[in-house]
Structure formats: structure tokens, C-alpha cells
Write a protein that holds these residues in place. Sequence first.
Motif, PDB file in Angstrom:
ATOM      1  N   MET A   1       0.828  -1.204   0.000  1.00 30.50           N
ATOM      2  CA  MET A   1       0.000   0.000   0.000  1.00 30.50           C
ATOM      3  C   MET A   1       0.866   1.260   0.000  1.00 30.50           C
ATOM      4  N   MET A   2       1.992   1.216   0.706  1.00 29.75           N
ATOM      5  CA  MET A   2       2.917   2.347   0.733  1.00 29.75           C
ATOM      6  C   MET A   2       3.498   2.606  -0.650  1.00 29.75           C
ATOM      7  N   PHE A   3       3.942   1.544  -1.331  1.00 27.37           N
ATOM      8  CA  PHE A   3       4.483   1.711  -2.682  1.00 27.37           C
ATOM      9  C   PHE A   3       3.410   2.244  -3.633  1.00 27.37           C
ATOM     10  N   ALA A   4       2.191   1.717  -3.491  1.00 22.52           N
ATOM     11  CA  ALA A   4       1.115   2.178  -4.365  1.00 22.52           C
ATOM     12  C   ALA A   4       0.816   3.659  -4.126  1.00 22.52           C
ATOM     13  N   ARG A   5       0.819   4.060  -2.867  1.00 21.57           N
ATOM     14  CA  ARG A   5       0.557   5.480  -2.581  1.00 21.57           C
ATOM     15  C   ARG A   5       1.698   6.351  -3.099  1.00 21.57           C
ATOM     16  N   MET A   6       2.928   5.855  -3.016  1.00 19.22           N
ATOM     17  CA  MET A   6       4.050   6.618  -3.552  1.00 19.22           C
ATOM     18  C   MET A   6       3.901   6.800  -5.061  1.00 19.22           C
ATOM     19  N   ILE A   7       3.500   5.737  -5.760  1.00 23.16           N
ATOM     20  CA  ILE A   7       3.306   5.840  -7.211  1.00 23.16           C
ATOM     21  C   ILE A   7       2.243   6.894  -7.530  1.00 23.16           C
ATOM     22  N   ARG A   8       1.119   6.845  -6.808  1.00 22.25           N
ATOM     23  CA  ARG A   8       0.053   7.817  -7.053  1.00 22.25           C
ATOM     24  C   ARG A   8       0.517   9.233  -6.745  1.00 22.25           C
ATOM     25  N   THR A   9       1.327   9.391  -5.699  1.00 21.87           N
ATOM     26  CA  THR A   9       1.809  10.720  -5.324  1.00 21.87           C
ATOM     27  C   THR A   9       2.791  11.246  -6.360  1.00 21.87           C
ATOM     28  N   ILE A  10       3.650  10.390  -6.871  1.00 17.71           N
ATOM     29  CA  ILE A  10       4.589  10.804  -7.917  1.00 17.71           C
ATOM     30  C   ILE A  10       3.827  11.201  -9.177  1.00 17.71           C
ATOM     31  N   GLY A  11       2.724  10.504  -9.441  1.00 23.49           N
ATOM     32  CA  GLY A  11       1.865  10.908 -10.542  1.00 23.49           C
ATOM     33  C   GLY A  11       2.161  10.255 -11.877  1.00 23.49           C
ATOM     34  N   GLU A  12       2.920   9.156 -11.856  1.00 26.19           N
ATOM     35  CA  GLU A  12       3.191   8.407 -13.084  1.00 26.19           C
ATOM     36  C   GLU A  12       2.442   7.076 -13.034  1.00 26.19           C
TER      37      GLU A  12
END
Length: 311
Positions: free
Chosen positions: A133-144
Motif C-alpha cells: 500500500m505504501m508503494f502504491a501510494r508513492m506511485i500515485r503521489t509521484i503521478g506516473e
Amino acid sequence: MPPYTEPDFSLLRDALGPLRDREQVAGRLLEASRKHAYDPDTELDWEAPFEPGLWFWPPELVSLYGTPLWHRMSEEQRIALSRHEAVSLASLGIWFEIVLIQLLVRHVYDKSPTSDHVRYALTEIADECRHSMMFARMIRTIGEPAYPVPRLHHNLARVLKSVSTTPGSFAATLLGEEILDWMQRLTFPDERVQPLVRGVTRIHVIEEARHVRYAREELRRQMVTAPRWQREFTRLGSGEAARVFSDCFVNPRVYEAVGLDRREAVAQVRASGHRTEVMRSGAKRLTDFFDDIGMLRGPGRRLWRSSGLLA
């Protein structure tokens, strides 16, 4: 074909050293988990804007670093590539951890649910859910967009989750954890990298250290007690897994995302002495351990060499 005979466990124990008590190891890991577990949703500042000019992955760990193509790229393009590679690695991490969760569930299915060994496995599963979930949220935050592994490998993992032996499961666990762990240990103290990425890697490194200890202890035990066919199958399987993992490490679509020719970029990465050294350095602690416990023998060793992770 001669009848199968059980290995001489006393000789194997002499070769691998004394095995630690499984329950004592799990008890210590449970205590460490109580003291050092993190909630990424509250530990990290997800609302802070990204800082201009900072990387999303240390430049020396970006796949094209030091290649002729890298020298032709602008600084802005290099940082953009680090952004996409961070997302690619996070995507790989989610895929791998979902596979690992299922392997751990299979491992404990027939074991006593009240044992510390099983309780720690369930604790690790909870850790891996948070990490995904942390990695997924990081991906969404980065925006790619996320970068899935190739469909062939995605579907082969379905087979792995169903047929993997116990030593094979723990060998795959270490393969997926230790190389990324080495890179993340270089990332979280690096002030050139975005604070959010550093925070994510810091949490992952601290918690993964326990997972690595659990997997190493169990794999060492399995290489003493498992039937010979399982040990031989694990040697071959780990070599093939190393080849697949090496192929999936960076999704080639990241190059197109920053305006590069995909074929040229892939060719330069494959020819890069720096990249080869990075990957072998990341794998060295793991390959040394595998060598010590008798994993890198016969055809399996040749597969490891073909992966580029073993000199």
C-alpha cells in the motif's frame, strides 16, 4: 534409477553450521516487530510538494548512468528517468510482495497457528500488505502510471505460487528482497533524493531486515532437512528466478516515457559495465549466502551467471 535415500543430515549440519531454534528466532523477530513497526500513512508527509532539482532515485543507481546515452541527456531528462525508474521499481515491489504473501500463507497452512514461527509469518504478511500500500501510494503521489511486469512473468508467477517448494519459496523471497534492500540502503540517507522516496525506503529497509533474517534462517534449515529432490529443484528454480528478476528489474517503457529510443536504451544498459557492477554488488551478499549453503551448484549456477547477477 537407484532408490531415493535421505541425505546424511549430520554431514549437512557440519557443512552449514548449527541451526538456530526456529521458535527462538521467531520470538526475537516478533519482539523486534513490536518495537520497530511503522504506519506509512502517519509516518510520512504525503502532502509535501516534491523539491525541484532532487532525484527520485540516486543517479548512480539509474540504469543508464554512465552510458553514452546518459551523457547526451539533459539533467532534467535524467531526473525524469529517475522518477520513472522509482515508479517501475515500486511496481515491481508490489507484484513481488503479493507473490510473497501467497508463498508465506502456503508455508504456514499446515503448521501450528499458535507457534511463534507462524505468528511471525502472519506478522510479516501484515508488513508486506502495508509495504504494498505504501508503494502504491508513492506511485500515485509521484503521478506516473504503474509499470506492470511482462504478462509472461506475471502468469508464470501464478504457477510458482502453486508449485513452489518450501526452500524454493524462501530462496525467491531473498532474491526479491536483498537486491532492492541494498539499493534502498544507499537511497534513504542520500540527500540528493526526494524526502518522500527516502522516507519510503527507510521504512522498507528497517522492516525488511526482519524478513530477510526469517527467510535466511528458514532456507538454511531447509537446505539441511528438505528431501534431495527439493534442494536440487530449488537450485535450478532460483537460477531461473534470478534471470527473470534481472529482466524485470526496470521496465523498458521508462525510456520511451522520457523521450528515448527504447531499443537503443536497452542495448546500452545491457552493455554497461557500471550497470553490471551495480547489479552484482546488490546481489553479492545474497550470492555469498547462497554459495555458503550449497545453492549455487551445477546448472543452477550457470543460470545465475546468465542472469548477470553472479560473476
